[in-house]
Design an enzyme around this catalytic site. Structure first.
Site, mmCIF file in Angstrom:
data_model
loop_
_atom_site.group_PDB
_atom_site.id
_atom_site.type_symbol
_atom_site.label_atom_id
_atom_site.label_comp_id
_atom_site.label_asym_id
_atom_site.label_seq_id
_atom_site.Cartn_x
_atom_site.Cartn_y
_atom_site.Cartn_z
ATOM 1 N N GLU A 76 -5.082 4.304 14.155
ATOM 2 C CA GLU A 76 -5.998 3.357 14.814
ATOM 3 C C GLU A 76 -6.567 3.858 16.128
ATOM 4 O O GLU A 76 -7.496 3.245 16.672
ATOM 5 C CB GLU A 76 -5.323 1.997 15.031
ATOM 6 C CG GLU A 76 -4.290 1.922 16.150
ATOM 7 C CD GLU A 76 -2.902 2.392 15.736
ATOM 8 O OE1 GLU A 76 -1.987 2.263 16.557
ATOM 9 O OE2 GLU A 76 -2.741 2.885 14.583
ATOM 10 N N HIS A 102 0.168 0.916 16.203
ATOM 11 C CA HIS A 102 0.007 -0.311 17.006
ATOM 12 C C HIS A 102 1.158 -0.450 18.019
ATOM 13 O O HIS A 102 1.782 -1.499 18.144
ATOM 14 C CB HIS A 102 -0.067 -1.545 16.106
ATOM 15 C CG HIS A 102 -1.194 -1.497 15.117
ATOM 16 N ND1 HIS A 102 -2.519 -1.605 15.514
ATOM 17 C CD2 HIS A 102 -1.210 -1.353 13.771
ATOM 18 C CE1 HIS A 102 -3.293 -1.526 14.435
ATOM 19 N NE2 HIS A 102 -2.539 -1.363 13.384
ATOM 20 N N ARG A 139 0.826 -1.200 0.000
ATOM 21 C CA ARG A 139 0.000 0.000 0.000
ATOM 22 C C ARG A 139 0.870 1.265 0.000
ATOM 23 O O ARG A 139 2.067 1.213 0.257
ATOM 24 C CB ARG A 139 -0.917 0.025 1.236
ATOM 25 C CG ARG A 139 -2.005 -1.028 1.219
ATOM 26 C CD ARG A 139 -2.737 -1.108 2.559
ATOM 27 N NE ARG A 139 -1.934 -1.726 3.603
ATOM 28 C CZ ARG A 139 -2.333 -1.911 4.856
ATOM 29 N NH1 ARG A 139 -3.530 -1.502 5.225
ATOM 30 N NH2 ARG A 139 -1.534 -2.481 5.737
ATOM 31 N N TYR A 159 -0.535 4.085 10.819
ATOM 32 C CA TYR A 159 -0.884 3.037 11.781
ATOM 33 C C TYR A 159 0.358 2.741 12.602
ATOM 34 O O TYR A 159 1.446 2.514 12.044
ATOM 35 C CB TYR A 159 -1.324 1.752 11.060
ATOM 36 C CG TYR A 159 -2.699 1.816 10.441
ATOM 37 C CD1 TYR A 159 -3.827 2.013 11.225
ATOM 38 C CD2 TYR A 159 -2.873 1.667 9.074
ATOM 39 C CE1 TYR A 159 -5.090 2.072 10.669
ATOM 40 C CE2 TYR A 159 -4.136 1.722 8.498
ATOM 41 C CZ TYR A 159 -5.245 1.929 9.299
ATOM 42 O OH TYR A 159 -6.487 1.985 8.740
ATOM 43 N N LYS A 218 2.084 1.834 7.521
ATOM 44 C CA LYS A 218 2.455 1.037 8.691
ATOM 45 C C LYS A 218 3.563 1.737 9.483
ATOM 46 O O LYS A 218 4.242 2.641 8.996
ATOM 47 C CB LYS A 218 2.927 -0.357 8.261
ATOM 48 C CG LYS A 218 1.827 -1.191 7.611
ATOM 49 C CD LYS A 218 0.689 -1.539 8.571
ATOM 50 C CE LYS A 218 1.098 -2.582 9.586
ATOM 51 N NZ LYS A 218 -0.018 -2.959 10.484
ATOM 52 N N ASP A 221 -1.875 -7.687 14.813
ATOM 53 C CA ASP A 221 -1.042 -6.480 14.883
ATOM 54 C C ASP A 221 -1.152 -5.783 16.229
ATOM 55 O O ASP A 221 -0.371 -4.884 16.540
ATOM 56 C CB ASP A 221 -1.355 -5.507 13.746
ATOM 57 C CG ASP A 221 -2.827 -5.198 13.604
ATOM 58 O OD1 ASP A 221 -3.600 -5.591 14.494
ATOM 59 O OD2 ASP A 221 -3.206 -4.564 12.598
#
Length: 372
Positions: A120, A98, A15, A96, A75, A272
Site C-alpha cells: 500500500e 497497514h 485470497r 499489505y 494481508k 484497515d
C-alpha cells in the site's frame, strides 16, 4: 530465489498472493515457488493448478517460511505468524501491512530483523499507488452493494430500497473521498440510481469527478461543516479516505451519527488504516456489522476478501512486476533501481523506515537511504 506463498490466516481472508500464471512467470525467470497446501482453495484455485505451472506444494507452513527468501502474502502477519517472521532474519516480506494501525505487527517485524515491503505504500512519482489501486477499486465497488444490502430491514437497516421505485425517492449516498475507492463507489451508486454526494478537499479531483459523471452526482468541497450537512440525512455514508501509510483522520463523529436517521448505514473502507468514523473498529465477513448510536456500521478490514477470485487475479496483475524485480536481483538493488518500490519499504533489519508508521507509534525513524 526461493519464493514462498503461505495460506492466509486472517479470519475470513480467502485470497492468495499468487496465481498459477504468476507462478509460471517466476519459474520461467529461474526462481523456485513454494505454495502452502490449500493456499488457493478459498479463491477456487486448487493445488493442482499451481503444480501445473511449476510450483512445489508444501504442507507445513513453518517449512515454507524457513525455506523462502521472499514471502508473498495478501494481508499482514497475524499473531500466530509472528514467530515465523523470526525463522529467517534475511527474509523479505511483501504484502499489505497497514502498520500505522497495527502496533503488534510493527513490533513483531522490528523484533524479527527482516525486511518488510508494503503493497500500500509503493508509490509512483505522480503520487499514485499501483498496488493499492486494484483492491481500492474492488472495495469501492463493493461499498454501495454492501450498504444497500444492510440498509434492508432484515439486516438491521432502515428498510430503504437504494434505487427507489416510481413515486418513491432513492437512497441518499454520501461518499467521503474522491480517490480510487471513492470514484469506484460513486460509479456503482450512480448506477443504482442513488442520490449521490461526493466530498473531497482536492478541488481538482472534484472537477475530474464532475466531468466524469456529467452532473449525475453532486461534488462538495469537504469541511467539517459540509460533512455534517450532507451526512445528517444520508441513508448510506461511505468512508473512502486515505492518507498514504498513515492513520486515517476521524471525520464522522459519534454526535453526528446520533443525529442521523435510525437504521442508516456507514461503510468504512478505510478501517484497515484506523477508519474515518469515530466508532469504527475492524469487523469480519462472518460478523460484518455492529450498531452504534442508532446506525449500522460495516467495518470489514479486508472487504475484497469476500470476492477472492476476482481480487486475487486483480492483485497479482499489479504485484507480479514488482515481485519479479525483487526476485531478479534482491530487494536492495531493486529498490535502488525503482524509487516507487523504495517507498514501499517499511521495516529493515529492526528499523522503521516509513515515517508515518514511526510517527503513529512514536517509534524511532530511520532513513532508508542510510540502510541501503
Amino acid at each position: 530465489m526461493i519464493i514462498g506463498v503461505p495460506r492466509e490466516r486472517l479470519t475470513d481472508e480467502y485470497r492468495v498472493a499468487i496465481t498459477p500464471a504468476g507462478v509460471r512467470e517466476l519459474v520461467a525467470a529461474g526462481h523456485q515457488v513454494l505454495v502452502e497446501q490449500g493456499a488457493g482453495t478459498g479463491c477456487s484455485i486448487p493445488d493442482e493448478d499451481f503444480v501445473r505451472t511449476g510450483a512445489t506444494i508444501v504442507p507445513d507452513p513453518d517449512e515454507l517460511w524457513a525455506g523462502a527468501d521472499l514471502v508473498l502474502k495478501v494481508k499482514q502477519p497475524i499473531a500466530e505468524e509472528h514467530e515465523r517472521l523470526k525463522l529467517r532474519s534475511d527474509q523479505v516480506l511483501f504484502t499489505y501491512l497497514h502498520l500505522a494501525a497495527d502496533r503488534s505487527c510493527t513490533d513483531a517485524l522490528v523484533a524479527a530483523g527482516n525486511t518488510a515491503i508494503a503493497y500500500e505504500t509503493v508509490q509512483l512519482a505522480d503520487g499514485s499507488l499501483p498496488l493499492l489501486i486494484p483492491m481500492s477499486e474492488v472495495a469501492g465497488r463493493m461499498a454501495p452493494i454492501v450498504g444497500a444490502n444492510h440498509l434492508m430491514r432484515p439486516a438491521g437497516g432502515s428498510g430503504v430500497l437504494v434505487c427507489g421505485v416510481p413515486g418513491v425517492a432513492s437512497a441518499k449516498v454520501v461518499i467521503l473521498g474522491a480517490g480510487i475507492a471513492g470514484m469506484a463507489a460513486a460509479t456503482l451508486a450512480v448506477g443504482l440510481h442513488c442520490e449521490v454526494y461526493i466530498l473531497d478537499r482536492d478541488l481538482q479531483k472534484l472537477r475530474a469527478v464532475d466531468h466524469h459523471f456529467r452532473g449525475a452526482l453532486e461534488t462538495i468541497a469537504s469541511s467539517a461543516h459540509a460533512i455534517e450537512e450532507t451526512c445528517v440525512d444520508a441513508d448510506i455514508v461511505i468512508g473512502a479516505v486515505l492518507v498514504v501509510g498513515a492513520k486515517t483522520p476521524k471525520l464522522v463523529s459519534d454526535d453526528l451519527v446520533a443525529s442521523m436517521s435510525p437504521g442508516s448505514v456507514l461503510v468504512d473502507i478505510s478501517v484497515d488504516q484506523g477508519g474515518c468514523f469515530e466508532s469504527s473498529h475492524p469487523t469480519t465477513h462472518s460478523d460484518p456489522t455492529f450498531e452504534a448510536h442508532g446506525s449500522l456500521f460495516y467495518c470489514v478490514a479486508n472487504m475484497p476478501g469476500a470476492v477472492p477470485h476476482s481480487s486475487t487475479y486483480a492483485l497479482t496483475n499489479a504485484t507480479l512486476p514488482y515481485t519479479l524485480e525483487i526476485a531478479a536481483s534482491g530487494w536492495r538493488p531493486a529498490v535502488r533501481a525503482d524509487p516507487a518500490l523504495g517507498r514501499g519499504v517499511n521495516v529493515v533489519e529492526g528499523a522503521v523506515t516509513y515515517e508515518p508508521v514511526a510517527e503513529a507509534h512514536q517509534m524511532p525513524y530511520s532513513e532508508l537511504a542510510t540502510l541501503l
